[in-house]
Design a protein around this motif. Structure first.
Motif, short mmCIF file in Angstrom:
data_model
loop_
_atom_site.label_atom_id
_atom_site.label_comp_id
_atom_site.label_asym_id
_atom_site.label_seq_id
_atom_site.Cartn_x
_atom_site.Cartn_y
_atom_site.Cartn_z
N PRO A 152 0.82 -1.22 0.00
CA PRO A 152 0.00 0.00 0.00
C PRO A 152 0.85 1.26 0.00
N PRO A 153 0.24 2.38 -0.41
CA PRO A 153 0.97 3.65 -0.31
C PRO A 153 1.36 3.89 1.14
N ALA A 154 2.61 4.22 1.38
CA ALA A 154 3.09 4.32 2.75
C ALA A 154 3.44 5.75 3.15
N ARG A 155 3.68 6.60 2.16
CA ARG A 155 4.08 7.98 2.44
C ARG A 155 5.16 8.01 3.53
N SER A 156 6.13 7.13 3.40
CA SER A 156 7.12 6.99 4.46
C SER A 156 7.96 8.25 4.62
N TYR A 157 7.98 9.09 3.58
CA TYR A 157 8.75 10.34 3.72
C TYR A 157 8.18 11.21 4.84
N GLU A 158 6.92 11.02 5.18
CA GLU A 158 6.33 11.84 6.24
C GLU A 158 7.03 11.62 7.58
N SER A 159 7.67 10.47 7.72
CA SER A 159 8.36 10.22 8.99
C SER A 159 9.88 10.19 8.82
N GLY A 160 10.38 10.56 7.63
CA GLY A 160 11.83 10.56 7.40
C GLY A 160 12.52 11.69 8.16
N PHE A 161 13.83 11.62 8.25
CA PHE A 161 14.61 12.69 8.90
C PHE A 161 14.21 14.03 8.30
N ARG A 162 13.99 15.03 9.17
CA ARG A 162 13.50 16.32 8.70
C ARG A 162 14.68 17.28 8.58
N SER A 163 14.91 17.76 7.37
CA SER A 163 15.97 18.75 7.17
C SER A 163 15.49 20.11 7.64
N ARG A 164 16.42 20.92 8.08
CA ARG A 164 16.04 22.28 8.46
C ARG A 164 15.78 23.13 7.21
#
Ligand code: MGD
Ligand code: MGD
Ligand code: MO
Length: 684
Positions: A329-341
């Protein structure tokens, strides 16, 4: 003859190439022995001059400097950039990554996020069908969008059948009845072989593809059974594209309405075959949307392998994954990836987008990138907004570049590590096998002795990890840096979960065709959840609306600059091989009538301007381009003003133009430009 390569010949007994070679391959000897080949690692002196240094000493010094930077600023001040040529040695990517993992940093970049991250975005938002895709070998229709495999040997998504000896392969396929559709604003070498060539205004593909989907759904040509089983929201897609009539497509894309309808019908009426796409889509405005709609075409037409069909089993040396007729399924895993400033951009699949690399280096902040290791890449030439990229690279506390020649990036580096080149190292095809048309694997020993001062790429990363006190895990085991395995041993370790024993591989100099056999299996009954592909999530719908309402023309920048590859060079590799690239200066190609309108003659100098910069080039008349479209290839030019190396097109691209949500991909094709008579410094 004295251990040098005098000629490169194709292997007529090779199951995949059949003896085919390309111009770059035939001149492979120049890449090994060329005058600019580095035979020793280099260190930049305080005077800014690069001087030879033993690689062991360079490695220790780099480890010391990294340690000091990390002690002060933390692990996220260290970054790795993995370039294209890293991927042509099986041991380099896993070992570079192994070193990087040991640093604890999140700042991992690669060219994947310059050329194809839209495909990751599609998988994250739509989901992925796990049964495998239909193959070129038995297809009766194929659509190529924004890719010119006859020159690039790419073909989009690397289907091996399209890319090996591409021109002959495409011709043979057409002879057996395949219908080829090409979407490209230029009448490329590939488009010249097509049954249908659609030439949209650059940057408008998403609208064209939406229009084709509308035709397919309006005519009821979709694969009802596949859509019923595997998609969640076909009606949302139908609604979203309902207003995109062939007339709307004609107005926005400049493609005649009847051609849109005809192409859609030919594609959907084909029994088997895919739509695949390349940089013309992935690097354009609306790239995430455009790629999403390419995938939607394939889904709606059910162009995937079903339960019971022979599986696509090209994994030979790497572990085979069972093909299943089900959906991740679509996971949109980038939503929980390391957040750049930098603009809150998130890591996707463990990587930050290269579109923010320069800002990661330049923008103040506690985790600012201060040390960058470049492996088999040339970001100084490849990144958009070149002047900013150069400023960023120059401002680093430590820049290390692993490269067999003094690339632009190497010239700016504190240390240049000189690696072995392809004929000087043992290798196998583990990371290439997905690109072969059939399950195939090959081992090649080193055939020439490397210069004494160079080191295998993987070995540099292993030694750097060791000098930094980091343990290195490879193929499931911790390596002992005091007595590291040989390259052959490492290559063997890599294939332990494959289906051809390493010894058999070594004993087969022309390679091994592995058998086929497995079939796509059905849903495992144990798994209760039934996942479906999402064709039109809200954010994609928003992007489609934006693409439909965009105002096209900007008066003072009337032309559109598009990407283009040349046969003789792969990015910067080959641009300096004497006599290989005709002219060697990277001209601007333009339609002869556009030249006439501006009163410019073929071969004259011009100035090209964009919103981000300008450059001077010579023009070349090229009637394969649509009027109003110009093209240049990339990775030419030099930071050395005395070098005669042509011009770098990234003087014109901006890191802030058309930046895509999620993957921060700026517009690098369909860039608005103006062409003015007279080159820089000349009176007009
Ligand atoms: N000889 C050679 N081969 C290479 C490379 C190389 O430099 N030289 N580079 C390698 C790399 S790194 C990559 S990523 C692949 C890329 O492989 P491809 O994606 O096949 O790259 P190109 O050959 O540039 O083809 C891109 C096509 O997109 C078209 N195009 C430009 N703008 C648009 C647009 O807005 N819409 C549409 N529909 N088309 C557009 C261009 O006219 C061009 O024909 O090639 C690889 N192979
Ligand atoms: N405007 C514009 N910009 C573009 C593009 C475009 O179409 N238009 N294309 C983009 C694309 S698709 C890509 S992929 C990037 C390319 O971006 P990069 O991958 O960063 O650029 P390359 O020139 O391929 O860099 C490869 C480097 O590896 C070196 N090399 C060769 N063999 C070896 C080896 O065995 N070991 C090591 N360590 N190094 C080796 C080469 O000398 C070269 O300097 O450029 C991007 N930039
Ligand atoms: Mo690329």
């Amino acid at each position: 003859m004295d251990g040098r390569i005098t000629r490169v010949l194709g292997d007529t007994q090779h199951a995949i190439s059949g003896g085919y070679t390309c111009p770059k391959g035939r001149r492979g000897g120049d890449l090994v022995h060329g005058a600019d080949r580095l035979t020793s690692s280099m260190r930049r002196s305080t005077k800014g001059v690069h001087e030879p240094i033993p690689v062991a000493q360079a490695t220790t010094e780099i480890a010391d400097r990294l340690r000091r930077i990390v002690d002060r600023h933390g692990p996220d001040s260290v970054a790795l950039f993995m370039g294209t040529q890293q991927n042509f040695a099986a041991l380099t990517p896993p070992m570079a990554r192994a070193w990087f993992r040991g640093t604890g940093s999140h700042k991992l970049f690669s060219t994947m996020t310059i050329d194809q991250s839209a495909k990751w975005v599609v998988a994250e938002r739509m989901g992925t069908y796990l049964g495998g895709r239909q193959r070129f070998g038995d297809a009766d229709v194929w659509l190529l969008a924004g890719t010119n495999p006859v020159v690039s040997a790419n073909g989009g998504d690397g289907d091996g059948a399209v890319v090996h000896n591409p021109s002959a392969t495409l011709r043979a396929a057409r002879e057996r009845g395949l219908r080829l559709i090409v979407i490209d604003p230029r009448r490329t070498e590939t488009a010249a072989l097509a049954d249908i060539h659609l030439a949209p205004r650059p940057g408008t593909d998403a609208v064209l593809l939406a229009g084709m989907l509308r035709v397919i759904l309006a005519d009821g040509l979709e694969d009802t059974e596949f859509c019923r089983r595997f998609t969640a929201d076909l009606s949302a897609l139908r609604d979203a594209v309902s207003a995109v009539t062939p007339g709307v497509v004609q107005r926005i894309c400049g493609v005649p309405a009847d051609q849109v309808t005809a192409a859609a019908r030919v594609f959907a009426n084909g029994r088997r075959g895919m739509a695949t796409s390349g940089t013309g889509l992935c690097m354009g405005p609306h790239s995430n949307l455009g790629e999403h709609l390419v995938a939607a075409l394939n889904v709606v037409c059910g162009r995937y392998l079903r339960e019971g069909e022979p599986a696509d089993d090209r994994a030979v040396l790497i572990r085979q994954v069972t093909a299943r007729a089900e959906v991740a399924p679509p996971a949109r895993s980038y939503e929980s990836g390391f957040r750049s400033r930098i603009n809150g951009v998130r890591a996707m699949r463990g990587e930050l987008p290269s579109g923010i690399l320069a800002d990661e280096i330049l923008e103040p902040g506690p985790d600012r990138v201060r040390a960058l290791i470049v492996s088999g890449g040339n970001p100084a030439a490849a990144l958009p907004d070149r002047l900013k990229a150069l400023r960023a690279l120059r401002s680093l506390d430590l820049l290390v570049c692993v490269d067999p020649r003094m690339s632009d990036t190497a010239r700016l580096a504190d240390y240049v590590i000189a690696p072995t080149t392809m004929y000087e190292r043992a290798d196998h095809t583990a990371i290439m096998e997905a690109f072969f048309p059939r399950p195939f694997a090959q081992f090649t020993p080193a055939v020439v002795t490397p210069p004494p001062g160079v080191v295998d790429d993987w070995r540099f990363f292993l030694d750097l990890a060791a000098a930094s006190g980091q343990a290195v895990k490879f193929a499931g085991r911790i390596l002992d840096p005091a007595s590291p395995p040989s390259a052959e041993e490492m290559l063997a370790m890599m294939t332990e979960r494959g289906r051809v024993p390493f010894d058999d591989l070594v004993g087969a100099p022309h390679g091994i065709l592995a058998g086929t056999g497995g079939a796509v299996v059905g849903r495992p009954s144990a798994d209760g959840a039934v996942h479906r592909l999402l064709l039109m999530p809200d954010d994609v719908l928003g992007e489609l609306r934006a693409a439909l309402t965009e105002t096209a023309a900007v008066k003072h920048l009337p032309m559109l600059l598009t990407v283009r590859r040349i046969r003789e060079a792969v990015n910067s590799t080959g641009t300096r091989v004497p006599g290989l690239v005709p002219g060697g200066d990277n001209p601007l190609s333009m339609h002869p009538d556009d030249l006439d309108d501006l009163g410019i003659a073929d071969g004259e100098s011009v100035t090209v301007r964009s919103a981000s910069g300008h450059l001077c080039a010579t023009v070349r008349a090229d009637a394969t381009l649509a009027r109003g479209t110009v093209s240049m290839t990339h990775c030419f030019g030099s930071v050395d003003p005395t070098a005669d190396a042509g011009v770098n097109v990234n003087e014109l691209t901006g890191s802030r133009d058309g930046v895509q949500a999620i993957n921060a991909m700026p517009t690098m094709t369909a860039v608005r430009v103006a062409v003015e008579p007279a080159g820089c410094g000349e009176a007009s």
